[in-house]
Scaffold this active site. Structure first.
Site, PDB file in Angstrom:
ATOM      1  N   HIS A  17       0.865  -1.192   0.000  1.00  0.00           N
ATOM      2  CA  HIS A  17       0.000   0.000   0.000  1.00  0.00           C
ATOM      3  C   HIS A  17       0.895   1.234   0.000  1.00  0.00           C
ATOM      4  O   HIS A  17       1.311   1.719   1.051  1.00  0.00           O
ATOM      5  CB  HIS A  17      -0.918  -0.040   1.236  1.00  0.00           C
ATOM      6  CG  HIS A  17      -1.930   1.066   1.290  1.00  0.00           C
ATOM      7  ND1 HIS A  17      -3.131   0.944   1.966  1.00  0.00           N
ATOM      8  CD2 HIS A  17      -1.941   2.322   0.764  1.00  0.00           C
ATOM      9  CE1 HIS A  17      -3.816   2.065   1.858  1.00  0.00           C
ATOM     10  NE2 HIS A  17      -3.101   2.924   1.135  1.00  0.00           N
ATOM     11  N   HIS A  19       1.327   4.895  -2.363  1.00  0.00           N
ATOM     12  CA  HIS A  19       0.983   5.781  -3.484  1.00  0.00           C
ATOM     13  C   HIS A  19       2.283   6.435  -3.945  1.00  0.00           C
ATOM     14  O   HIS A  19       2.900   7.179  -3.170  1.00  0.00           O
ATOM     15  CB  HIS A  19      -0.009   6.850  -3.032  1.00  0.00           C
ATOM     16  CG  HIS A  19      -1.276   6.279  -2.457  1.00  0.00           C
ATOM     17  ND1 HIS A  19      -2.428   6.138  -3.183  1.00  0.00           N
ATOM     18  CD2 HIS A  19      -1.552   5.788  -1.216  1.00  0.00           C
ATOM     19  CE1 HIS A  19      -3.370   5.605  -2.428  1.00  0.00           C
ATOM     20  NE2 HIS A  19      -2.875   5.375  -1.228  1.00  0.00           N
ATOM     21  N   HIS A 197      -9.536   1.119  -1.357  1.00  0.00           N
ATOM     22  CA  HIS A 197      -9.487   1.734  -0.030  1.00  0.00           C
ATOM     23  C   HIS A 197     -10.911   1.639   0.540  1.00  0.00           C
ATOM     24  O   HIS A 197     -11.873   2.051  -0.114  1.00  0.00           O
ATOM     25  CB  HIS A 197      -9.103   3.208  -0.116  1.00  0.00           C
ATOM     26  CG  HIS A 197      -7.641   3.462  -0.350  1.00  0.00           C
ATOM     27  ND1 HIS A 197      -6.938   2.891  -1.364  1.00  0.00           N
ATOM     28  CD2 HIS A 197      -6.750   4.242   0.338  1.00  0.00           C
ATOM     29  CE1 HIS A 197      -5.678   3.304  -1.306  1.00  0.00           C
ATOM     30  NE2 HIS A 197      -5.536   4.129  -0.283  1.00  0.00           N
ATOM     31  N   GLU A 200     -11.276   3.396   5.877  1.00  0.00           N
ATOM     32  CA  GLU A 200     -10.204   4.255   6.417  1.00  0.00           C
ATOM     33  C   GLU A 200     -10.901   5.314   7.285  1.00  0.00           C
ATOM     34  O   GLU A 200     -10.766   5.302   8.501  1.00  0.00           O
ATOM     35  CB  GLU A 200      -9.410   4.896   5.271  1.00  0.00           C
ATOM     36  CG  GLU A 200      -8.288   5.821   5.724  1.00  0.00           C
ATOM     37  CD  GLU A 200      -7.584   6.539   4.559  1.00  0.00           C
ATOM     38  OE1 GLU A 200      -8.137   6.557   3.443  1.00  0.00           O
ATOM     39  OE2 GLU A 200      -6.477   7.089   4.793  1.00  0.00           O
ATOM     40  N   ASP A 278       1.801   3.970   2.920  1.00  0.00           N
ATOM     41  CA  ASP A 278       0.761   4.815   2.314  1.00  0.00           C
ATOM     42  C   ASP A 278       1.369   5.988   1.526  1.00  0.00           C
ATOM     43  O   ASP A 278       1.543   5.878   0.312  1.00  0.00           O
ATOM     44  CB  ASP A 278      -0.228   5.301   3.384  1.00  0.00           C
ATOM     45  CG  ASP A 278      -1.603   5.634   2.843  1.00  0.00           C
ATOM     46  OD1 ASP A 278      -1.846   5.412   1.642  1.00  0.00           O
ATOM     47  OD2 ASP A 278      -2.453   6.120   3.621  1.00  0.00           O
ATOM     48  N   ASP A 279       1.665   7.083   2.215  1.00  0.00           N
ATOM     49  CA  ASP A 279       2.250   8.283   1.585  1.00  0.00           C
ATOM     50  C   ASP A 279       3.415   8.743   2.462  1.00  0.00           C
ATOM     51  O   ASP A 279       3.297   9.746   3.194  1.00  0.00           O
ATOM     52  CB  ASP A 279       1.187   9.388   1.494  1.00  0.00           C
ATOM     53  CG  ASP A 279      -0.027   8.939   0.706  1.00  0.00           C
ATOM     54  OD1 ASP A 279       0.040   8.923  -0.526  1.00  0.00           O
ATOM     55  OD2 ASP A 279      -1.036   8.564   1.345  1.00  0.00           O
TER      56      ASP A 279
HETATM   57  N1  ADE Z   1      -4.569   8.846  -1.824  1.00  0.00           N
HETATM   58  C1  ADE Z   1      -3.333   8.856  -1.333  1.00  0.00           C
HETATM   59  N2  ADE Z   1      -3.331   8.430  -0.069  1.00  0.00           N
HETATM   60  C2  ADE Z   1      -4.598   8.118   0.257  1.00  0.00           C
HETATM   61  C3  ADE Z   1      -5.247   7.604   1.410  1.00  0.00           C
HETATM   62  N3  ADE Z   1      -4.580   7.324   2.535  1.00  0.00           N
HETATM   63  N4  ADE Z   1      -6.574   7.436   1.369  1.00  0.00           N
HETATM   64  C4  ADE Z   1      -7.252   7.725   0.264  1.00  0.00           C
HETATM   65  N5  ADE Z   1      -6.708   8.197  -0.846  1.00  0.00           N
HETATM   66  C5  ADE Z   1      -5.383   8.398  -0.858  1.00  0.00           C
HETATM   67 ZN    ZN Z   2      -3.707   4.786   0.582  1.00  0.00          ZN
END
Ligand code: ADE
Ligand code: ZN
Length: 339
Positions: A17, A19, A197, A200, A278-279
């Site tokens: 996971h 991005h 997703h 969340e 994630d990011d």
């Molecule tokens: N796009 C990038 N990170 C995300 C996340 N945690 N949830 C939804 N969309 C995303």
């Molecule tokens: Zn994500």
């Protein structure tokens, strides 16, 4: 040094996971802005980092879409992806299944082909340079319409030999998975792996919809499952994988206190949980940082760290023989360090 740090670093891991656009570090954002003549609203790297103070998912997404505005040329996508892979290699990540958001580039006038070429070339080079195997997952932005998503599928269809899966991301609340049922039906017919997703910020119902309407192979996040006993049972029985992201949950105020993160509860109940970043450039940590943070906050044990690493390969889209190879490597680290 943290007692589990050596083990976490030594374990081969898969990241499921991630991005790519969320791995854009402020330093690279500055560099690309200069290279491409894009004006940033920030005077310095420190200013950018200071802006990363989010109250919820939307708060983050606003900066995420703004930040990726510096990505314009094939080489930019190459550099972004190559930098992530170098950082992942340093964490002993051996396999990645990464997301990209083509609609967020196409709406700025960047061609799908440009984005895909840069990313793929870096992934292929990363396999040679770092021995990191990969899958690529194209995401649909859920705040846009079903029609937009179907149009993206049409653009992507000639490139399906280079795309392994379909994902669903962006603003969750108000955009339930069922909105994209026809898109997922189409992707399934085209042979793509399916993820989304769900849960969340959204309720357990969104996870149910992703499972029942979209027929997904894997859930991204899925935190809400901890609130629904029936869903929990279903996830355990079906052997569904959750790609959880604890530092993301903390920074987006899903669970502001890591001690409240449901990851350990779900793992201990028997759900196939994995740990991911994630990011990472926005949330202050790559994959090993995420493992360490939850080990600390949730009093997790060394065998639980090993289980999380095993789950990352078991829940991947690798063929069984490849999974076995990585699981054997994990067993070797386990015997050497834990005896
Ligand atoms: N796009 C990038 N990170 C995300 C996340 N945690 N949830 C939804 N969309 C995303
Ligand atoms: Zn994500």
């Amino acid at each position: 040094m943290h007692a589990l740090q050596t083990l976490i670093s030594a374990l081969p891991k898969a990241e499921l996971h991630l991005h790519l656009e969320g791995s854009l570090e402020p330093e690279m954002m500055f560099e690309l802005a200069k290279r491409n003549g894009v004006e940033l609203k920030y005077a310095s790297v420190e200013d950018i980092r200071a802006a990363y103070d989010f109250s919820n998912l939307q708060d983050f997404l606003d900066l995420y879409y703004q930040g990726m505005g510096v990505l314009l040329k094939e080489q930019d996508y190459y550099d972004l992806t190559a930098a992530y892979l170098a950082r992942a290699a340093a964490d002993n990540v051996r396999h990645v299944e990464v997301f990209f958001d083509p609609q967020a580039h196409m709406e700025r006038g960047v061609a799908f082909d440009t984005v895909l070429k840069g990313i793929r070339r870096a992934l292929e080079d990363g396999f040679i340079r770092h021995n990191i195997s990969f899958r690529l997952i194209m995401c649909v932005l859920r705040h846009l319409s079903e029609e937009d998503a179907l149009a993206l599928m049409d653009v992507a269809t000639p490139y399906l030999d280079q795309i392994d899966g379909l994902g669903l991301d962006s603003s969750e609340l108000g955009h339930p998975p069922s909105k994209f049922k026809r898109v997922y039906d189409k992707a399934s017919l085209l042979g793509l792996k399916l993820v989304a997703h769900a849960g969340e910020e959204g309720p357990p119902d969104y996870v149910w919809e992703a499972l029942n309407d979209l027929r997904i192979d894997r859930i991204d996040h899925g935190n809400a499952a901890a609130k629904d006993e029936k869903l929990l049972e279903h996830l355990i029985e079906s052997g569904m994988t959750l790609t959880m992201c604890p530092l993301s949950n903390q920074r987006l105020c899903v669970t502001p206190d890591l001690k409240d993160n449901p990851l350990a509860k779900l793992l201990r109940a028997g759900v196939r949980v994995t740990v991911n970043s994630d990011d990472p450039s926005y949330f202050g940590g790559y994959v090993n940082d995420n493992y360490l943070a939850i080990a600390d906050a949730l009093d997790m044990t060394a065998p639980e760290m090993v289980q999380l690493a095993r789950n990352s390969f078991i829940g991947s889209f690798l063929p069984d023989a490849e999974k076995e190879k990585y699981l054997d490597e994990i067993d070797a680290v386990d015997s050497e360090l834990l005896g």
